[in-house]
Design an enzyme around this catalytic site. Structure first.
Site, PDB file in Angstrom:
ATOM      1  N   ARG A   1       0.875  -0.262  13.306  1.00 46.99           N
ATOM      2  CA  ARG A   1       0.775   0.745  14.358  1.00 46.99           C
ATOM      3  C   ARG A   1      -0.571   0.658  15.080  1.00 46.99           C
ATOM      4  NH1 ARG A   1       1.544   5.934  11.287  1.00 46.99           N
ATOM      5  NH2 ARG A   1       1.418   4.620   9.440  1.00 46.99           N
TER       6      ARG A   1
ATOM      7  N   LEU B   1     -16.961  -3.521 -10.948  1.00 48.84           N
ATOM      8  CA  LEU B   1     -15.718  -2.970 -10.433  1.00 48.84           C
ATOM      9  C   LEU B   1     -14.554  -3.934 -10.663  1.00 48.84           C
ATOM     10  CD1 LEU B   1     -14.386  -0.741  -8.478  1.00 48.84           C
ATOM     11  CD2 LEU B   1     -14.738  -2.457  -6.684  1.00 48.84           C
TER      12      LEU B   1
ATOM     13  N   HIS C   1      -3.042  -6.526  10.623  1.00 46.99           N
ATOM     14  CA  HIS C   1      -3.233  -6.982   9.244  1.00 46.99           C
ATOM     15  C   HIS C   1      -4.573  -7.707   9.084  1.00 46.99           C
ATOM     16  CE1 HIS C   1       0.751  -5.660   8.329  1.00 46.99           C
ATOM     17  NE2 HIS C   1       1.341  -6.546   9.112  1.00 46.99           N
TER      18      HIS C   1
ATOM     19  N   ASP D   1      -1.959   2.104   4.771  1.00 45.41           N
ATOM     20  CA  ASP D   1      -0.874   2.161   5.748  1.00 45.41           C
ATOM     21  C   ASP D   1      -1.433   2.246   7.167  1.00 45.41           C
ATOM     22  OD1 ASP D   1       1.743   2.198   6.572  1.00 45.41           O
ATOM     23  OD2 ASP D   1       2.026   4.342   6.233  1.00 45.41           O
TER      24      ASP D   1
END
Length: 225
Positions: free
Chosen positions: A16, A124, A29, A12
């Site tokens: 901002r 992974l 982004h 998140d």
């Protein structure tokens, strides 16, 4: 000592971060995508971490401005194509969770292509939650099991979910302290860590510190010890 075998992150703060710098939200982004690569590479080099699940696009994110959503779709497709070689070099298996049928045919093909080309990797597992919402995931799982005559068991429901692995450590960046419909079933006994750091500023060093704190937590799973 606890091992963070499955780390889940709510990424998140991209928008901002950009706005604080006087930039368009899309620049946040783009910066966030670079951090995804850095964190994934870090986790791929930690033998204790088996799975990294990242909340990339939720079922609620369609409510954002159309141009921002379109940019996110293009960014996701570019990211996957650009990262394919890196996945292979780092032995990372890519998987998507969520209902990708809402995406364009081109993006669906790219997701499936990267999944297929990394299917043999046994290091992974990087899982991106795409058009994902935990409530939607659980509803789809329940509906897929309705044909069974017997009562649905915990094991049956778990196996019908997109993500079948319990979360050990769940991190949310950006300052908010909520799960936002992310891996609700899988996080029943996850340890939750919240940081004010906006995702584009999140570093491998901060992740390392959080993992270190996690290893010291006494996990009782409802028992006394």
């Amino acid at each position: 000592m606890n091992k963070a075998k499955h780390i889940a992150i709510i990424m998140d703060g991209n928008g901002r971060w950009a706005e604080l710098q006087g930039k368009k939200r899309v620049k946040g982004h783009e910066a966030g995508a670079k951090v995804v690569k850095e964190i994934t590479t870090y986790c791929s080099n930690d033998e204790d971490i088996e799975r990294l699940t990242l909340y990339a696009f939720s079922t609620e994110n369609w409510k954002r401005p159309r141009l921002e959503v379109e940019f996110l779709m293009k960014l996701l497709e570019k990211y996957l194509k650009d990262e394919l070689l890196s996945y292979l070099q780092n032995n990372v298996k890519f998987e998507a969770i969520g209902d990708i049928r809402a995406f364009s045919k081109s993006l669906q093909k790219t997701i499936q292509m990267v999944e297929e080309k990394t299917a043999h990797c046994d290091g992974l597992v990087q899982s991106l939650a795409l058009n994902y919402g935990s409530q939607d995931e659980i509803l789809r799982a329940v509906n897929s099991l309705k044909k069974h005559d017997e009562n649905i068991t915990v094991e049956m429901l778990n196996n019908a979910l997109d993500c079948k692995q319990d979360v050990d450590l769940l991190i949310r960046t950006g300052g908010d302290k909520r799960l936002s419909n992310f891996l609700l079933w899988q996080s029943a006994y996850a340890e939750l860590f919240f940081t004010d750091t906006l995702w584009p500023d999140f570093t491998c060093k901060e992740l390392e510190k959080i993992i270190h704190k996690f290893t010291k937590v006494e996990r009782r799973f409802g028992g006394l010890k």
